[in-house]
Write a protein that holds these residues in place. Structure first.
Motif, PDB file in Angstrom:
ATOM      1  N   VAL A 191     -15.316  -1.700  -1.247  1.00  0.00           N
ATOM      2  CA  VAL A 191     -14.076  -1.367  -1.955  1.00  0.00           C
ATOM      3  C   VAL A 191     -14.073  -2.092  -3.297  1.00  0.00           C
ATOM      4  N   ALA A 192     -13.522  -1.418  -4.318  1.00  0.00           N
ATOM      5  CA  ALA A 192     -13.453  -2.044  -5.655  1.00  0.00           C
ATOM      6  C   ALA A 192     -12.136  -1.684  -6.336  1.00  0.00           C
ATOM      7  N   GLY A 193     -11.803  -2.443  -7.374  1.00  0.00           N
ATOM      8  CA  GLY A 193     -10.592  -2.172  -8.164  1.00  0.00           C
ATOM      9  C   GLY A 193      -9.336  -2.691  -7.481  1.00  0.00           C
ATOM     10  N   TRP A 194      -8.188  -2.156  -7.910  1.00  0.00           N
ATOM     11  CA  TRP A 194      -6.904  -2.654  -7.401  1.00  0.00           C
ATOM     12  C   TRP A 194      -6.766  -2.480  -5.889  1.00  0.00           C
ATOM     13  N   LEU A 195      -7.510  -1.503  -5.317  1.00  0.00           N
ATOM     14  CA  LEU A 195      -7.477  -1.305  -3.872  1.00  0.00           C
ATOM     15  C   LEU A 195      -8.096  -2.511  -3.151  1.00  0.00           C
ATOM     16  N   ALA A 196      -8.951  -3.243  -3.879  1.00  0.00           N
ATOM     17  CA  ALA A 196      -9.624  -4.411  -3.300  1.00  0.00           C
ATOM     18  C   ALA A 196      -8.938  -5.717  -3.657  1.00  0.00           C
ATOM     19  N   THR A 197      -8.298  -5.734  -4.826  1.00  0.00           N
ATOM     20  CA  THR A 197      -7.803  -7.023  -5.350  1.00  0.00           C
ATOM     21  C   THR A 197      -6.286  -7.120  -5.391  1.00  0.00           C
ATOM     22  N   GLY A 198      -5.593  -5.989  -5.209  1.00  0.00           N
ATOM     23  CA  GLY A 198      -4.153  -5.943  -5.463  1.00  0.00           C
ATOM     24  C   GLY A 198      -3.935  -5.524  -6.910  1.00  0.00           C
ATOM     25  N   PRO A 199      -2.684  -5.086  -7.241  1.00  0.00           N
ATOM     26  CA  PRO A 199      -2.462  -4.423  -8.525  1.00  0.00           C
ATOM     27  C   PRO A 199      -2.247  -5.366  -9.692  1.00  0.00           C
ATOM     28  N   SER A 200      -3.236  -6.180 -10.017  1.00  0.00           N
ATOM     29  CA  SER A 200      -3.074  -6.999 -11.207  1.00  0.00           C
ATOM     30  C   SER A 200      -4.392  -7.120 -11.954  1.00  0.00           C
ATOM     31  N   GLY A 201      -4.270  -7.373 -13.249  1.00  0.00           N
ATOM     32  CA  GLY A 201      -5.462  -7.525 -14.077  1.00  0.00           C
ATOM     33  C   GLY A 201      -5.601  -6.368 -15.047  1.00  0.00           C
ATOM     34  N   SER A 250      -1.052  -0.039  -3.481  1.00  0.00           N
ATOM     35  CA  SER A 250      -2.026   0.914  -2.926  1.00  0.00           C
ATOM     36  C   SER A 250      -1.498   1.403  -1.584  1.00  0.00           C
ATOM     37  N   ILE A 251      -1.973   2.558  -1.179  1.00  0.00           N
ATOM     38  CA  ILE A 251      -1.569   3.061   0.145  1.00  0.00           C
ATOM     39  C   ILE A 251      -2.807   3.287   1.005  1.00  0.00           C
ATOM     40  N   CYS A 252      -2.567   3.354   2.330  1.00  0.00           N
ATOM     41  CA  CYS A 252      -3.668   3.623   3.254  1.00  0.00           C
ATOM     42  C   CYS A 252      -3.738   5.138   3.422  1.00  0.00           C
ATOM     43  N   VAL A 253      -4.826   5.771   2.985  1.00  0.00           N
ATOM     44  CA  VAL A 253      -4.871   7.240   3.011  1.00  0.00           C
ATOM     45  C   VAL A 253      -5.604   7.790   4.239  1.00  0.00           C
ATOM     46  N   ASP A 254      -6.193   6.898   5.038  1.00  0.00           N
ATOM     47  CA  ASP A 254      -6.977   7.369   6.178  1.00  0.00           C
ATOM     48  C   ASP A 254      -6.913   6.282   7.253  1.00  0.00           C
ATOM     49  N   ASP A 255      -6.599   6.686   8.486  1.00  0.00           N
ATOM     50  CA  ASP A 255      -6.409   5.699   9.567  1.00  0.00           C
ATOM     51  C   ASP A 255      -7.645   4.838   9.813  1.00  0.00           C
ATOM     52  N   ALA A 256      -8.818   5.337   9.407  1.00  0.00           N
ATOM     53  CA  ALA A 256     -10.046   4.567   9.673  1.00  0.00           C
ATOM     54  C   ALA A 256     -10.193   3.381   8.709  1.00  0.00           C
ATOM     55  N   ILE A 257      -9.351   3.334   7.671  1.00  0.00           N
ATOM     56  CA  ILE A 257      -9.476   2.246   6.690  1.00  0.00           C
ATOM     57  C   ILE A 257      -8.801   0.987   7.227  1.00  0.00           C
ATOM     58  N   ASN A 258      -9.487  -0.139   7.109  1.00  0.00           N
ATOM     59  CA  ASN A 258      -8.920  -1.415   7.560  1.00  0.00           C
ATOM     60  C   ASN A 258      -7.986  -1.933   6.469  1.00  0.00           C
ATOM     61  N   PHE A 259      -6.716  -1.519   6.564  1.00  0.00           N
ATOM     62  CA  PHE A 259      -5.763  -1.748   5.476  1.00  0.00           C
ATOM     63  C   PHE A 259      -4.794  -2.868   5.820  1.00  0.00           C
ATOM     64  N   ASP A 260      -4.567  -3.739   4.851  1.00  0.00           N
ATOM     65  CA  ASP A 260      -3.605  -4.832   5.021  1.00  0.00           C
ATOM     66  C   ASP A 260      -2.256  -4.354   4.448  1.00  0.00           C
ATOM     67  N   ASP A 261      -1.353  -3.910   5.343  1.00  0.00           N
ATOM     68  CA  ASP A 261      -0.083  -3.326   4.873  1.00  0.00           C
ATOM     69  C   ASP A 261       0.741  -4.333   4.086  1.00  0.00           C
ATOM     70  N   LYS A 262       0.682  -5.579   4.501  1.00  0.00           N
ATOM     71  CA  LYS A 262       1.505  -6.600   3.857  1.00  0.00           C
ATOM     72  C   LYS A 262       1.079  -6.827   2.403  1.00  0.00           C
ATOM     73  N   ARG A 263      -0.229  -6.916   2.192  1.00  0.00           N
ATOM     74  CA  ARG A 263      -0.723  -7.189   0.840  1.00  0.00           C
ATOM     75  C   ARG A 263      -1.037  -5.914   0.064  1.00  0.00           C
ATOM     76  N   GLY A 264      -0.955  -4.762   0.758  1.00  0.00           N
ATOM     77  CA  GLY A 264      -1.189  -3.472   0.087  1.00  0.00           C
ATOM     78  C   GLY A 264      -2.601  -3.340  -0.452  1.00  0.00           C
ATOM     79  N   MET A 265      -3.592  -3.744   0.332  1.00  0.00           N
ATOM     80  CA  MET A 265      -4.982  -3.603  -0.114  1.00  0.00           C
ATOM     81  C   MET A 265      -5.922  -3.511   1.089  1.00  0.00           C
ATOM     82  N   VAL A 266      -7.137  -3.046   0.845  1.00  0.00           N
ATOM     83  CA  VAL A 266      -8.126  -2.946   1.914  1.00  0.00           C
ATOM     84  C   VAL A 266      -8.659  -4.346   2.217  1.00  0.00           C
ATOM     85  N   LYS A 267      -8.763  -4.682   3.512  1.00  0.00           N
ATOM     86  CA  LYS A 267      -9.249  -6.024   3.875  1.00  0.00           C
ATOM     87  C   LYS A 267     -10.728  -6.124   3.519  1.00  0.00           C
TER      88      LYS A 267
END
Ligand code: NAP
Length: 386
Positions: free
Chosen positions: A314-324, A277-294
């Protein structure tokens, strides 16, 4: 455009999975639902603007890019990502011209997940079978001229760690005129299968059964799973000629590289080592290392804090990481929906304020009825291919 992954990620020969589109459409037709397509978060509207207009905002924009191998040669022309390949055969407009070069006989696929299996299956399926699916005409055209005969499915760990699931693997074994060819040595440490936990036990039994059958018919295409090999480099001058892999060994379930190198011939390389996942807006609390919203259970956390940010979810892979699989993601979504309901009922989030209407007057929004017109037109023009 609606339906995201279902439309552009699910393989065209898995039509039954796409039936979920009917449930989504039913929801979209509810008078309390408003679809605003052609709006890009971070570009046409910011998160702050959305939050001024709505009591609750749920982020669910998925995982749009793929993880890179970061090895020499990855920028060569005949190195593509599974994400691109899947988008191409599913009709993602920006990938229509990908036209992968299928003029060589060997392909190396790095990664052993279900996405890699989807790519291998589409590359190895007969064109007549693919014609029965809703695959795009431009991909059918390219695939009908394919010279691909061998697909190496290369994984850095062993058979007990393969990421694909049994249903997808069984489909591979049943593909007409395709033989699955294993390396006997890869199964050296695979013993006491009956002691494994249930899903792993069944898939390992199936692998060993296929290994023992050792079916190989002259003229058939080959599916070649290769274990304990980690990508080192992609070789060739202007064209891809081969890949070098480190031979690995397992230490505490992790792949550790040895000094040994194996070269595998290939004219096309496809990486399929996961999405991001990517951070599309600076206001999002994004975990760059894990590639998901905190977040905790779908409640987005405030920046630099353990506290949740009321009204932001937040829901889906943006919340959990890209698996499942889709069912996993649906269950996550149901859980987050319940959390939102609980937060409204407990008063943690207020939904009774008067807020300004979102101002997108100068932007061409695609409404649900606009989308339905596009869809009807597509369905009508598709009828001539039946
Ligand atoms: P995945 O299941 O996470 O598999 C990724 C693969 O890439 C693994 O084999 C992993 O090996 C390997 N890998 C990761 N980093 C690597 C590296 N640096 N070098 C070499 N190999 C590397 O990912 P996916 O295939 O993209 O699928 C994502 C999710 O979608 C999965 O949960 C999948 O089941 C689901 N999906 C389901 C279907 C379906 O139900 N038909 C179809 C498509 C996708 P390690 O295990 O060693 O890390």
């Amino acid at each position: 455009m609606p339906f995201g992954l279902v439309r552009f990620g699910v393989a065209p020969d898995h039509a039954e999975v796409k039936n979920v589109i009917h449930s989504f459409s039913k929801t979209a037709e509810n008078p309390n639902f408003r679809f605003m397509g052609n709006v890009t978060l971070g570009k046409d509207v910011t998160l702050d603007e959305l939050r001024k207009c709505y009591d609750i905002v749920l982020l669910s924009y998925g995982a749009d890019i793929d993880a890179k191998l970061n090895i020499p040669g990855e920028d060569k022309k005949n190195v593509i990502s599974a994400r691109e390949f899947v988008g191409w055969y599913n009709g993602l407009p920006r990938l229509e011209n990908l036209s992968p070069d299928l003029s060589g006989d060997s392909v190396v696929l790095f990664g052993q997940g279900n996405v890699a299996i989807d790519v291998a299956r589409i590359l190895l399926s007969s064109i007549d079978e693919l014609r029965k699916t809703d695959i795009t005409e431009h991909s059918l055209d390219v695939l009908s001229r394919s010279k691909v005969k061998k697909i190496y499915l290369v994984g850095r760990r062993g058979p007990l760690q393969a990421a694909f699931s049994i249903k997808e693997f069984r489909e591979m074994l049943k593909l007409p005129k395709v033989d699955t060819i294993w390396r006997v040595g890869d199964f050296t440490g695979v013993q006491e299968i009956e002691k494994l936990q249930r899903p792993r036990k069944r898939i390992t039994e199936l692998m060993v059964k296929s290994l023992n059958e050792g079916k190989s018919v002259e003229g058939n295409k080959n599916f070649l799973p290769v274990f304990y090999r980690s990508p080192k480099s992609i070789n060739g001058s202007s064209q891809v000629e081969s890949v070098d892999c480190h031979v690995t060994k397992l230490v505490n379930d992790k792949a550790v590289m040895t000094d040994k190198i194996e070269t595998i011939p290939a004219q096309l390389v496809c990486r399929s080592i996961g999405y991001q996942s990517i951070c599309v807006d600076d206001a999002i609390n994004f975990d760059d290392k894990r590639g998901m919203v905190k977040n905790v259970n779908g409640r987005v956390l405030k920046k630099n804090s353990d506290e949740s940010d009321p009204g932001l979810y937040v829901a889906g892979w943006l919340a959990t990481g890209p698996s499942g699989v889709i069912l996993t993601t649906m269950n996550n979504a149901f859980g987050v929906a319940q959390t939102i309901i609980n937060d409204i009922q407990s008063g943690a989030v207020k939904c009774d304020s008067i807020r300004p209407e979102l101002d997108l007057k100068h932007h061409r929004i695609v409404s649900w009825s606009d989308w339905s017109r596009i869809d009807n037109r597509e369905v009508e023009s598709g009828k001539k291919f039946n």
